[in-house]
Design a protein around this motif. Structure first.
Motif, PDB file in Angstrom:
ATOM      1  N   UNK A   1       1.734  13.103  -8.930  1.00  0.00           N
ATOM      2  CA  UNK A   1       0.852  13.482  -7.816  1.00  0.00           C
ATOM      3  C   UNK A   1       1.686  13.926  -6.616  1.00  0.00           C
ATOM      4  N   UNK A   2       2.844  13.287  -6.425  1.00  0.00           N
ATOM      5  CA  UNK A   2       3.670  13.643  -5.259  1.00  0.00           C
ATOM      6  C   UNK A   2       4.228  15.055  -5.392  1.00  0.00           C
ATOM      7  N   UNK A   3       4.405  15.504  -6.636  1.00  0.00           N
ATOM      8  CA  UNK A   3       4.916  16.857  -6.857  1.00  0.00           C
ATOM      9  C   UNK A   3       3.840  17.875  -6.470  1.00  0.00           C
ATOM     10  N   UNK A   4       2.582  17.517  -6.727  1.00  0.00           N
ATOM     11  CA  UNK A   4       1.467  18.430  -6.399  1.00  0.00           C
ATOM     12  C   UNK A   4       1.088  18.360  -4.928  1.00  0.00           C
ATOM     13  N   UNK A   5       1.226  17.180  -4.312  1.00  0.00           N
ATOM     14  CA  UNK A   5       0.701  16.984  -2.950  1.00  0.00           C
ATOM     15  C   UNK A   5       1.623  16.078  -2.128  1.00  0.00           C
ATOM     16  N   UNK A   6       2.804  16.580  -1.747  1.00  0.00           N
ATOM     17  CA  UNK A   6       3.769  15.725  -1.046  1.00  0.00           C
ATOM     18  C   UNK A   6       3.281  15.225   0.315  1.00  0.00           C
TER      19      UNK A   6
ATOM     20  N   UNK B   1      23.961   3.909  -2.852  1.00  0.00           N
ATOM     21  CA  UNK B   1      23.522   4.853  -1.811  1.00  0.00           C
ATOM     22  C   UNK B   1      22.164   5.453  -2.164  1.00  0.00           C
ATOM     23  N   UNK B   2      21.308   5.607  -1.168  1.00  0.00           N
ATOM     24  CA  UNK B   2      20.000   6.220  -1.424  1.00  0.00           C
ATOM     25  C   UNK B   2      20.182   7.700  -1.773  1.00  0.00           C
ATOM     26  N   UNK B   3      19.477   8.150  -2.828  1.00  0.00           N
ATOM     27  CA  UNK B   3      19.539   9.562  -3.213  1.00  0.00           C
ATOM     28  C   UNK B   3      18.231   9.962  -3.896  1.00  0.00           C
ATOM     29  N   UNK B   4      17.110   9.856  -3.167  1.00  0.00           N
ATOM     30  CA  UNK B   4      15.818  10.121  -3.819  1.00  0.00           C
ATOM     31  C   UNK B   4      15.666  11.586  -4.198  1.00  0.00           C
ATOM     32  N   UNK B   5      14.953  11.840  -5.294  1.00  0.00           N
ATOM     33  CA  UNK B   5      14.752  13.221  -5.749  1.00  0.00           C
ATOM     34  C   UNK B   5      13.314  13.701  -5.635  1.00  0.00           C
ATOM     35  N   UNK B   6      12.357  12.850  -5.936  1.00  0.00           N
ATOM     36  CA  UNK B   6      10.960  13.314  -5.934  1.00  0.00           C
ATOM     37  C   UNK B   6      10.369  13.106  -4.537  1.00  0.00           C
ATOM     38  N   UNK B   7       9.296  13.833  -4.221  1.00  0.00           N
ATOM     39  CA  UNK B   7       8.629  13.562  -2.940  1.00  0.00           C
ATOM     40  C   UNK B   7       8.188  12.093  -2.838  1.00  0.00           C
ATOM     41  N   UNK B   8       7.788  11.493  -3.965  1.00  0.00           N
ATOM     42  CA  UNK B   8       7.417  10.064  -3.936  1.00  0.00           C
ATOM     43  C   UNK B   8       8.608   9.225  -3.496  1.00  0.00           C
ATOM     44  N   UNK B   9       9.747   9.381  -4.187  1.00  0.00           N
ATOM     45  CA  UNK B   9      10.877   8.503  -3.856  1.00  0.00           C
ATOM     46  C   UNK B   9      11.448   8.823  -2.479  1.00  0.00           C
TER      47      UNK B   9
ATOM     48  N   UNK C   1      -2.812   6.666 -15.078  1.00  0.00           N
ATOM     49  CA  UNK C   1      -2.053   7.905 -14.871  1.00  0.00           C
ATOM     50  C   UNK C   1      -0.595   7.602 -15.205  1.00  0.00           C
ATOM     51  N   UNK C   2      -0.262   6.325 -15.269  1.00  0.00           N
ATOM     52  CA  UNK C   2       1.104   5.888 -15.566  1.00  0.00           C
ATOM     53  C   UNK C   2       1.251   5.753 -17.080  1.00  0.00           C
ATOM     54  N   UNK C   3       2.481   5.905 -17.540  1.00  0.00           N
ATOM     55  CA  UNK C   3       2.748   6.052 -18.979  1.00  0.00           C
ATOM     56  C   UNK C   3       2.037   5.030 -19.880  1.00  0.00           C
ATOM     57  N   UNK C   4       2.237   3.748 -19.624  1.00  0.00           N
ATOM     58  CA  UNK C   4       1.789   2.751 -20.615  1.00  0.00           C
ATOM     59  C   UNK C   4       0.259   2.676 -20.740  1.00  0.00           C
ATOM     60  N   UNK C   5      -0.499   2.488 -19.640  1.00  0.00           N
ATOM     61  CA  UNK C   5      -1.959   2.456 -19.824  1.00  0.00           C
ATOM     62  C   UNK C   5      -2.539   3.793 -20.285  1.00  0.00           C
TER      63      UNK C   5
ATOM     64  N   UNK D   1       0.843  -1.199   0.000  1.00  0.00           N
ATOM     65  CA  UNK D   1       0.000   0.000   0.000  1.00  0.00           C
ATOM     66  C   UNK D   1       0.875   1.244   0.000  1.00  0.00           C
ATOM     67  N   UNK D   2       0.575   2.143  -0.915  1.00  0.00           N
ATOM     68  CA  UNK D   2       1.349   3.379  -0.997  1.00  0.00           C
ATOM     69  C   UNK D   2       0.670   4.338  -1.952  1.00  0.00           C
ATOM     70  N   UNK D   3       1.015   5.593  -1.823  1.00  0.00           N
ATOM     71  CA  UNK D   3       0.764   6.545  -2.908  1.00  0.00           C
ATOM     72  C   UNK D   3       1.930   6.332  -3.859  1.00  0.00           C
ATOM     73  N   UNK D   4       1.633   6.171  -5.160  1.00  0.00           N
ATOM     74  CA  UNK D   4       2.683   5.652  -6.034  1.00  0.00           C
ATOM     75  C   UNK D   4       3.018   6.499  -7.258  1.00  0.00           C
ATOM     76  N   UNK D   5       2.351   7.646  -7.430  1.00  0.00           N
ATOM     77  CA  UNK D   5       2.596   8.365  -8.692  1.00  0.00           C
ATOM     78  C   UNK D   5       3.420   9.640  -8.480  1.00  0.00           C
ATOM     79  N   UNK D   6       4.557   9.717  -9.151  1.00  0.00           N
ATOM     80  CA  UNK D   6       5.491  10.832  -8.982  1.00  0.00           C
ATOM     81  C   UNK D   6       4.812  12.186  -9.246  1.00  0.00           C
TER      82      UNK D   6
END
Ligand code: NAD
Ligand code: TYD
Length: 378
Positions: free
Chosen positions: A91-96, A177-185, A222-226, A84-89
């Motif tokens: 959306x995380x940019x709009x609502x961290x 090493x962990x180096x996340x950039x987006x609020x999602x990651x 909301x994800x690229x392929x679908x 379970x998670x919020x999973x879309x980058x």
């Protein structure tokens, strides 16, 4: 052996494949699917197993600690597979904040509830497992040093198809090493740290896996392929971020579910495994494959939908390249992807075209608003 397994996020994309696999493969396990049913959760993803005697659905929010205590105790849970998670980058940019709440506080509540229950059982942590599903995005971004792509230095059998290129010299390893950039990651990285902290501090048996981009049936559009398959079907523009040069490493979702099954049963406690199929694609090349496949299956003239490609403003902080080195999992547990990418894409496109009702149900109502908000000003 009888087991009581809690799978969180089982009404989502990957979770629904994991729930289906476990319910069908292990009739002796009681599978409890816990999901809040956010916009991304959809019980229609699990229609085929709904009435099975070893399956229970519980609607709950993982950030609700009392609810987690109640559910884990009531069902005498001995194994947790946490998706379970919020999973879309985007959306995380709009609502961290929503991402911090669910991915960080939610994971923490689940860990704490499991800790309290397991420590109170006579056998304590014996025979228990908290398995946390994470992403390669926690490692940050790799450089695109081979923009044209070169023969990949690694091979996996099933995925070593014609397109077997590497777009850089480095790969994400379990030791990267962990180096996340987006609020999602960043939120996923934080949850990974909490999981490891519960092992190191309290001795909880935990496992973490970090997987590359998944594709396949039941993914939210909301994800690229679908999204692109659906837009081509409706003759709508295909919004390509930036120049379409970013590289992602794609794995068929059922191969991820098989890896989760294997690692849940055979993985080494407190260890980490990277999951991926050495299957890197530049977005624009992948998009052309999707267009070609959808046009062919819809009976359109070849190349008809290429005109829909529309370059739009890039995603803020857009990670350039993800590429997983999954040789540890292959070496230690013998996992390998079962499908060549061409087969996987064909299966996936066919599934979305054959299941238009599923897509139409999701894309009516709230989705329109999301789509307009996300793309109108790009
Ligand atoms: P998804 O968005 O399709 O599904 C997430 C599910 O979690 C939904 O059913 C949703 O209702 C549920 N959920 C959200 N917030 C909740 C809450 N507070 N309480 C209970 N349930 C809640 O996501 P997905 O693509 O299936 O990803 C599943 C997991 O795998 C995530 O942890 C994600 O970070 C990870 N992952 C995804 C990918 C990918 O390519 N999709 C790759 C690697 C790792
Ligand atoms: P996505 O499916 O959102 O997965 P992630 O961001 O987790 O990798 O996006 C995959 C790639 O496609 C990513 O580089 C962003 C790009 N993309 C577009 O170009 N246009 C779109 O409309 C979307 C949703 C993604």
């Amino acid at each position: 052996m009888k087991r009581n397994i809690l799978i969180t996020g089982g009404a989502g994309f990957i979770g629904s494949h994991v729930v289906r696999l476990f319910v069908n493969k292990y009739p002796d396990y009681n599978i409890v699917n816990l999901d809040k049913l956010t916009y991304a959760g959809n019980l229609a993803n699990l229609k085929d197993i709904e009435g099975k005697p070893n399956y229970t659905f519980v609607r709950a929010d993982i950030a609700d600690l009392d609810e987690m205590r109640r559910i884990i105790t009531t069902h005498k849970i001995d194994g947790i597979i946490h998706l379970a998670a919020e999973s879309h980058v985007d959306r995380s940019i709009k609502d961290p904040f929503t991402f911090a709440r669910t991915n960080v506080m939610g994971t923490l509540a689940l860990l704490q509830a499991a800790k309290e229950y397991w420590e109170g059982t006579p056998e304590k942590y014996e025979g228990k497992l908290f398995y946390h599903i994470s992403t390669d995005e926690v490692y940050g971004a790799l450089e695109l040093t081979n923009p044209e792509g070169v023969e990949s230095p690694f091979t996996t059998t099933a995925s070593s198809s014609e397109h077997h290129l590497a777009f850089g010299t480095e790969f994400f390893l379990e030791t990267t090493k962990y180096a996340p950039h987006s609020p999602y990651s960043a939120s996923k990285a934080s949850s990974d740290h909490f999981v490891r902290a519960y092992h190191d501090t309290y001795g909880m048996p935990t496992l973490v896996t970090n997987c590359s981009n998944n594709y396949g049936p039941y993914q939210f559009p909301e994800k690229l392929i679908p999204l692109f398959i659906n837009n081509i079907r409706h003759g709508k523009p295909l919004p390509v971020y930036g120049k379409g040069e970013n590289v992602r490493d794609w794995l068929f979702v059922e191969d991820h579910a098989r890896a989760i099954d294997l690692i849940f049963h055979k993985g080494k406690i407190a260890d980490t495994y990277n999951i991926g199929g050495f299957n890197e694609w530049k977005n624009i090349d992948l998009i052309k494959v999707i267009i070609k496949t959808v046009d062919r299956l819809l009976g359109n003239p070849e190349g008809k939908s290429l005109d829909l490609i529309t370059y739009v403003t890039d995603r803020a902080g857009h990670d350039m390249r993800y590429a997983i080195d999954s040789r540890k999992l292959q070496r230690e547990l013998g996992w390998e992807p079962s499908l060549q990418f061409e087969e996987g894409i064909e299966k996936t496109v066919r599934w979305y075209l054959d299941n238009q009702e599923w897509m139409d149900n999701i894309t009516s109502g709230e989705y329109e608003k999301y789509y307009d908000d996300m793309y109108s000003n790009r």
